[in-house]
Scaffold this motif. Structure first.
Motif, PDB file in Angstrom:
ATOM      1  N   TYR A  16       0.821  -1.208   0.000  1.00 44.27           N
ATOM      2  CA  TYR A  16       0.000   0.000   0.000  1.00 44.27           C
ATOM      3  C   TYR A  16       0.859   1.263   0.000  1.00 44.27           C
ATOM      4  O   TYR A  16       0.489   2.280  -0.603  1.00 44.27           O
ATOM      5  N   PHE A  17       2.011   1.189   0.660  1.00 45.61           N
ATOM      6  CA  PHE A  17       2.901   2.357   0.678  1.00 45.61           C
ATOM      7  C   PHE A  17       3.389   2.682  -0.729  1.00 45.61           C
ATOM      8  O   PHE A  17       3.364   3.836  -1.163  1.00 45.61           O
ATOM      9  N   PHE A  18       3.827   1.648  -1.464  1.00 42.49           N
ATOM     10  CA  PHE A  18       4.329   1.873  -2.824  1.00 42.49           C
ATOM     11  C   PHE A  18       3.212   2.289  -3.778  1.00 42.49           C
ATOM     12  O   PHE A  18       3.466   2.925  -4.797  1.00 42.49           O
ATOM     13  N   ILE A  19       1.964   1.933  -3.456  1.00 44.97           N
ATOM     14  CA  ILE A  19       0.839   2.334  -4.299  1.00 44.97           C
ATOM     15  C   ILE A  19       0.441   3.780  -4.038  1.00 44.97           C
ATOM     16  O   ILE A  19       0.262   4.580  -4.974  1.00 44.97           O
ATOM     17  N   ILE A  24       0.296  10.525  -3.151  1.00 48.69           N
ATOM     18  CA  ILE A  24       0.318  11.572  -2.124  1.00 48.69           C
ATOM     19  C   ILE A  24       1.350  12.632  -2.477  1.00 48.69           C
ATOM     20  O   ILE A  24       1.096  13.843  -2.327  1.00 48.69           O
ATOM     21  N   LEU A  25       2.504  12.209  -2.957  1.00 49.85           N
ATOM     22  CA  LEU A  25       3.547  13.162  -3.350  1.00 49.85           C
ATOM     23  C   LEU A  25       3.070  14.062  -4.485  1.00 49.85           C
ATOM     24  O   LEU A  25       3.309  15.276  -4.471  1.00 49.85           O
ATOM     25  N   ILE A  26       2.403  13.462  -5.454  1.00 46.11           N
ATOM     26  CA  ILE A  26       1.868  14.259  -6.573  1.00 46.11           C
ATOM     27  C   ILE A  26       0.859  15.281  -6.064  1.00 46.11           C
ATOM     28  O   ILE A  26       0.867  16.449  -6.483  1.00 46.11           O
ATOM     29  N   ALA A  27      -0.020  14.854  -5.179  1.00 48.29           N
ATOM     30  CA  ALA A  27      -1.035  15.760  -4.636  1.00 48.29           C
ATOM     31  C   ALA A  27      -0.388  16.917  -3.882  1.00 48.29           C
ATOM     32  O   ALA A  27      -0.807  18.080  -4.022  1.00 48.29           O
ATOM     33  N   SER A  38       8.749  20.078  -6.837  1.00 50.72           N
ATOM     34  CA  SER A  38       9.731  19.850  -5.780  1.00 50.72           C
ATOM     35  C   SER A  38       9.027  19.300  -4.544  1.00 50.72           C
ATOM     36  O   SER A  38       7.839  19.546  -4.320  1.00 50.72           O
ATOM     37  N   PHE A  39       9.780  18.545  -3.755  1.00 43.70           N
ATOM     38  CA  PHE A  39       9.246  18.017  -2.504  1.00 43.70           C
ATOM     39  C   PHE A  39      10.321  18.157  -1.426  1.00 43.70           C
ATOM     40  O   PHE A  39      11.480  17.837  -1.666  1.00 43.70           O
ATOM     41  N   SER A 233       0.842  17.943 -12.240  1.00 44.85           N
ATOM     42  CA  SER A 233       0.508  17.385 -10.923  1.00 44.85           C
ATOM     43  C   SER A 233      -0.927  17.744 -10.551  1.00 44.85           C
ATOM     44  O   SER A 233      -1.687  16.897 -10.057  1.00 44.85           O
ATOM     45  N   ALA A 234      -1.301  19.005 -10.786  1.00 53.51           N
ATOM     46  CA  ALA A 234      -2.665  19.447 -10.490  1.00 53.51           C
ATOM     47  C   ALA A 234      -3.674  18.698 -11.351  1.00 53.51           C
ATOM     48  O   ALA A 234      -4.729  18.253 -10.863  1.00 53.51           O
ATOM     49  N   LEU A 235      -3.357  18.531 -12.639  1.00 51.28           N
ATOM     50  CA  LEU A 235      -4.250  17.800 -13.533  1.00 51.28           C
ATOM     51  C   LEU A 235      -4.365  16.331 -13.106  1.00 51.28           C
ATOM     52  O   LEU A 235      -5.447  15.737 -13.175  1.00 51.28           O
ATOM     53  N   SER A 236      -3.267  15.751 -12.653  1.00 51.54           N
ATOM     54  CA  SER A 236      -3.291  14.366 -12.183  1.00 51.54           C
ATOM     55  C   SER A 236      -4.192  14.208 -10.972  1.00 51.54           C
ATOM     56  O   SER A 236      -4.923  13.214 -10.849  1.00 51.54           O
TER      57      SER A 236
END
Length: 258
Positions: A16-19, A24-27, A38-39, A233-236
């Protein structure tokens, strides 16, 4: 036994973490104030979501993807529903071969299907790119109609159909007035799942897209070739919300959970 349970729990959490971690990073990156992805994100801004709705290329690509995916799904159901009924209710020579033929698009890589359709429909038959895209997506999702609708038909008691025919109804009348209403949940499920897969199909649409005919996934890939800002990212995130909403509708209307 407890060690095995802990190991299985660890593996489930890891999967679940890899999924969900990339999602979450994209969001999170879609709300940054920086002009590049950037993160961790810096600040909070909705300007990248505004960018999505002000980008005419994305709007046109979304409209095209929505219309063609809907049409392709309808065509797939028009072929798949009677086909699934015939395969479920009749025994005839070559039945297994036909089943394998309709399930083959999922077994063959989409890249191979896309190149084959490009060569046959566009190069050899010289049909338009839109027609090729429509046919290609319909072929790629027809398996959902066969599998999901077929499962609904096989779970339907044939005695109900026999009762209708014993009362004087023709087989066609039985199909439209008895079978279709009783498998409506399977039809809705097949439609929604097929639509999502047609809308998000990338390998096939890359081969079947052309000048002025660009689907949303292809438009997103073209955009990030020259731009690295969080607009994609926003579109995703918006596409994830749309997919989640569709699955939620499926859950509520079709009772998939049961």
């Amino acid at each position: 036994m407890k060690r095995k349970n802990y190991f299985l729990l660890f593996m489930v959490v890891l999967v679940y973490f890899f999924i969900f971690a990339p999602l979450i990073l994209i969001a999170l990156t879609s709300f940054t104030t920086e002009s590049y992805i950037s993160f961790p994100p810096v600040g909070f801004s909705l300007k990248w979501y505004e960018n999505v709705f002000s980008n005419q290329t994305f709007i046109d690509a979304f409209q095209l993807s929505f219309l063609i995916s809907t049409a392709a799904t309808v065509i797939a159901l028009l072929v798949g529903i009677p086909g699934a009924y015939a395969l479920s209710r009749y025994n005839f020579k070559g039945k297994k071969l036909i089943k394998d033929l309709f399930f083959s698009p999922n077994m063959v890589p989409q890249v191979v299907c896309g190149f084959a359709l490009f060569t046959f429909i566009i190069v050899r038959l010289r049909l338009s790119v839109r027609v090729a895209l429509l046919v290609g997506l319909a072929i790629s999702v027809v398996t959902y109609a066969f599998r999901i609708v077929g499962a609904s038909i096989e779970s339907l008691d044939y005695a109900i159909e026999e009762a209708g025919m014993s009362l004087g109804a023709s087989r066609l009348t039985v199909f439209f007035k008895i079978v279709l209403p009783n498998i409506s949940s399977g039809i809705v499920s097949a439609f929604l799942l097929a639509f999502i897969n047609a809308f998000n199909n990338v390998p096939l649409t890359i081969f079947l897209s052309g000048p002025g005919v660009t689907t949303l996934p292809v438009a997103m890939m073209s955009y990030i070739e020259y731009n690295y800002d969080p607009t994609v990212s926003a579109l995703s995130v918006l596409l994830m919300i749309m997919s989640f909403a569709i699955m939620l509708v499926t859950e509520k209307l079709v009772k998939v959970g049961k």
